[in-house]
Design a protein around this motif. Structure first.
Motif, PDB file in Angstrom:
ATOM      1  N   UNK A 162       4.357  46.165 -41.240  1.00  0.00           N
ATOM      2  CA  UNK A 162       4.553  47.477 -42.023  1.00  0.00           C
ATOM      3  C   UNK A 162       3.493  48.208 -42.881  1.00  0.00           C
ATOM      4  N   UNK A 163       2.946  47.125 -43.534  1.00  0.00           N
ATOM      5  CA  UNK A 163       1.607  47.643 -44.432  1.00  0.00           C
ATOM      6  C   UNK A 163       0.481  48.146 -43.468  1.00  0.00           C
ATOM      7  N   UNK A 164       0.234  47.575 -42.271  1.00  0.00           N
ATOM      8  CA  UNK A 164      -0.765  47.927 -41.634  1.00  0.00           C
ATOM      9  C   UNK A 164      -0.429  49.296 -41.081  1.00  0.00           C
ATOM     10  N   UNK A 165       0.748  49.670 -40.610  1.00  0.00           N
ATOM     11  CA  UNK A 165       1.041  50.963 -40.182  1.00  0.00           C
ATOM     12  C   UNK A 165       0.860  51.919 -41.265  1.00  0.00           C
ATOM     13  N   UNK A 171      -0.626  59.336 -35.885  1.00  0.00           N
ATOM     14  CA  UNK A 171       0.183  60.395 -35.578  1.00  0.00           C
ATOM     15  C   UNK A 171       1.167  60.026 -34.652  1.00  0.00           C
ATOM     16  N   UNK A 172       1.070  58.776 -34.014  1.00  0.00           N
ATOM     17  CA  UNK A 172       1.976  58.094 -33.192  1.00  0.00           C
ATOM     18  C   UNK A 172       1.658  56.693 -33.118  1.00  0.00           C
ATOM     19  N   UNK A 173       3.037  56.070 -32.420  1.00  0.00           N
ATOM     20  CA  UNK A 173       2.504  54.597 -32.506  1.00  0.00           C
ATOM     21  C   UNK A 173       3.557  53.925 -31.393  1.00  0.00           C
ATOM     22  N   UNK A 174       2.998  52.732 -31.097  1.00  0.00           N
ATOM     23  CA  UNK A 174       4.057  52.241 -29.903  1.00  0.00           C
ATOM     24  C   UNK A 174       3.776  50.373 -30.262  1.00  0.00           C
ATOM     25  N   UNK A 196       8.188  52.775 -40.668  1.00  0.00           N
ATOM     26  CA  UNK A 196       6.794  52.906 -41.262  1.00  0.00           C
ATOM     27  C   UNK A 196       5.816  53.981 -40.536  1.00  0.00           C
ATOM     28  N   UNK A 197       6.025  54.284 -39.348  1.00  0.00           N
ATOM     29  CA  UNK A 197       5.137  55.414 -38.970  1.00  0.00           C
ATOM     30  C   UNK A 197       5.874  56.618 -39.265  1.00  0.00           C
ATOM     31  N   UNK A 201       4.453  60.317 -41.668  1.00  0.00           N
ATOM     32  CA  UNK A 201       4.353  61.650 -40.770  1.00  0.00           C
ATOM     33  C   UNK A 201       4.272  61.429 -39.334  1.00  0.00           C
ATOM     34  N   UNK A 202       4.199  60.229 -38.761  1.00  0.00           N
ATOM     35  CA  UNK A 202       3.837  60.175 -37.244  1.00  0.00           C
ATOM     36  C   UNK A 202       5.075  59.810 -36.411  1.00  0.00           C
TER      37      UNK A 202
END
Length: 215
Positions: A162-165, A171-174, A196-197, A201-202
């Motif tokens: 969570x801290x990393x994200x 803008x986007x994650x997977x 977290x993303x 705002x992602x």
């Protein structure tokens, strides 16, 4: 650029008819359709991120394909296969085919003080996708559009994920690195990564092996 997630930590990027394979290891189904490979990136030497067999499946159809990895991978590969490894380190930048690669970080995350810490490099691909391998290295001075987020491993806690994200604010994650989790564990990690993303705002994309995303 098309991203396809494979099992565990492996990714395929496709652009202009060429492919880039990242971290095809022992938890990933045997690679197929490897023709047209521009390069392979391996973040570190652990078997869940590369195997000689997976490299040979690419090399059979792409004899001179460049392989970029830290020194530990080069040493391990020299003992078991004929693959020629170009050693990369933190701060290196390389253009290969349609792919621009920038490397970040030096070490694998700590699993336990009794276990050796191996070399690990994260990779930023075409200033678009960042994948840190087995680390929470943040690429300083970079706006990360797409972040591959480790979902489960012996070296992480979900609070660290969570801290990393939150720090990267993609803008986007997977999710990636998730084959050590049950279905329930994947769903739990996905929910935390998604929250977290979105806080930054992602958008979160819960990709499963074989799923693709246009970047």
């Amino acid at each position: 650029m098309k991203l396809t997630k494979l099992e565990h930590a492996a990714l395929i990027l496709e652009l202009s008819g060429q492919k880039l394979f990242v971290d095809p290891g022992s938890f990933t189904t045997a690679l197929t359709d490897t023709a047209g490979t521009a390069a392979i990136v391996i973040t570190h030497e652990h078997a869940d991120h590369w195997t000689p067999e997976q490299l040979r499946r690419v090399l059979e159809l792409n004899a001179d394909v460049p392989i970029f990895a830290p020194a530990g991978v080069a040493a391990a590969a020299a003992a078991v296969c004929d693959a020629k490894i170009t050693i990369v380190r933190d701060g290196d930048s390389i253009d290969v085919g349609p792919f621009a690669l920038r490397f970040f970080g030096r070490h694998h995350a700590v699993i336990h003080e009794s276990l050796a810490i191996v070399d690990n490099v994260g990779v930023l691909i075409n200033e678009e996708l960042y994948y840190g391998g087995d680390s929470f290295t943040i690429p300083q001075g970079v706006t990360v559009s797409t972040l591959a987020v480790p979902a489960g491993a012996p070296w992480l806690k979900i609070s660290e994920v969570i801290d990393f994200v939150l720090a990267v604010k993609p803008l986007r994650s997977f999710p990636t690195h998730e084959m050590v989790l049950s279905r329930a564990g994947k769903d739990l990690s996905n929910a935390r990564i998604k929250a977290a993303t979105e806080q930054g705002g992602g958008d979160f994309f819960p990709l499963e092996p074989g799923d693709s995303l246009d970047l």
